[in-house]
Design an enzyme around this catalytic site. Sequence first.
Site, PDB file in Angstrom:
ATOM      1  N   LYS A 110      31.831  34.868  66.837  1.00  0.00           N
ATOM      2  CA  LYS A 110      32.026  35.693  67.986  1.00  0.00           C
ATOM      3  C   LYS A 110      33.498  36.434  67.962  1.00  0.00           C
ATOM      4  CE  LYS A 110      30.549  36.045  72.204  1.00  0.00           C
ATOM      5  NZ  LYS A 110      28.813  35.705  72.423  1.00  0.00           N
TER       6      LYS A 110
HETATM    7  N1  GLU Z   1      26.580  38.361  72.693  1.00  0.00           N
HETATM    8  C1  GLU Z   1      25.040  38.016  72.637  1.00  0.00           C
HETATM    9  C2  GLU Z   1      25.099  36.539  72.867  1.00  0.00           C
HETATM   10  O1  GLU Z   1      26.041  36.040  73.196  1.00  0.00           O
HETATM   11  C3  GLU Z   1      24.112  38.538  71.669  1.00  0.00           C
HETATM   12  C4  GLU Z   1      24.673  38.317  70.117  1.00  0.00           C
HETATM   13  C5  GLU Z   1      24.150  39.080  69.137  1.00  0.00           C
HETATM   14  O2  GLU Z   1      23.099  39.712  69.800  1.00  0.00           O
HETATM   15  O3  GLU Z   1      24.656  38.692  67.970  1.00  0.00           O
HETATM   16  O4  GLU Z   1      24.273  35.786  72.362  1.00  0.00           O
END
Ligand code: GLU
Length: 420
Positions: A110
Amino acid sequence: MMDEHPRRSAHDVALAQYDEAVSLMPDLNPNAAAIMRVAKRELTVNFPVEMDDGRIEVFTGFRVHHSTVRGPTKGGIRYHPDVSLDETRALAMWMTWKCSLMNLPYGGAKGGVIVDPKRLSQVELRKMTRRYATEISVLMSPEGDIPAPDVGTNPQVMAWIMDTFSMHRGYSVPAVVTGKPVQIGGSEGRYDATGMGVMLLAREALKHLDIPIDGATVVVQGFGNVGATAARYMHGQGSKIVAVSDVYGGVFNPKGIDIPELQRYVAQHGAVTDFPGTERVSNSELLELECTVLIPAALEGQITKDNADRIRARIIAEGANGPTTPNADKVLADKGVFIIPDILCNAGGVTVSYFEWVQSLQSFFWSEEDVNRQMERLMVNGFDAVLHEAERKKLVPRMAAYTLAIARVAEALELRGVYP
Ligand code: GLU
């Protein structure tokens, strides 16, 4: 929102969930358990950006890789004033479990920048994004770490990240990021994927509880990409969306809100407030409304031990990451609320991100129909696997999902072995 005192951070919540799951896994290798409890690497970047008035502002951002055992790391980038290393660490760990549960060949990551993106002009947002992308490029690559949108970011931001990375390489590298616009190698269906996935799982949970989706009442907290899309798809299934909120507050109509109409209103007015035919409700009142399905689709830590006993939903479909704290989970389990845990419920986004990455690597593109069909298959399989495990081991769905996900990472860890 308040939880037990002192307030539990997102990372405390992620660790409490992890520790509880591990305590339910007597056969888990303790060395693997210790490795998975911590993030593999964490980067903090402080960087200057020239603002429109000529001033230099220094921003702080992060990128955390929780695990690289099952493949490159995957996870979104968040722009929000409350971003912190603690929160990014929690969100990265949740991505590991989400990808593992869905059997995607990824570990969790993240990123985020401490900023209110609404405060920046488009030019400032672009400059800040390009500089942040440059700062984290030591960690980012199609083979190593693939970012995506999260709260406060969107396809345009992903386009700038992809372009910045490509400028450094000297050629286009579309697979470095997902959630890009379709015109530059994004996937059909990616924009709607998370919200559509939330609807699919709410549909499966309703089916499991023998409640028709047509006429079910729905409350949605958050009207961003996930909340608005989930509301629209639930509305499309004949459910009655009785309340919706955004950061400024909520609107309520017991007869149901016309979601496509509300989306047009929000596009014009910038908020759901005062949508004709609705009454105002606060964000906390909204969570406590009686409904069949409550969809928290905003931030973490919304359903806590302080309000859990006043929740009057039959099902909670977690569109957000980490909306429910472990103490609230216990209260809700006693009340018989069926929770579709975040790592399953909102996994449609990263699942279609996986499809996008594969398409970008191959330069071979799928139809929207193919994307949606494959996503639905994986989501329904995920729901069935979690439900089966929950029934077999007498666990709440969250712990069933966690134990399945953790076991899979542990297995990969053991097979790969410790280096050197
Ligand atoms: N931000 C989204 C999540 O929390 C998508 C992450 C992604 O597609 O890599 O799952």
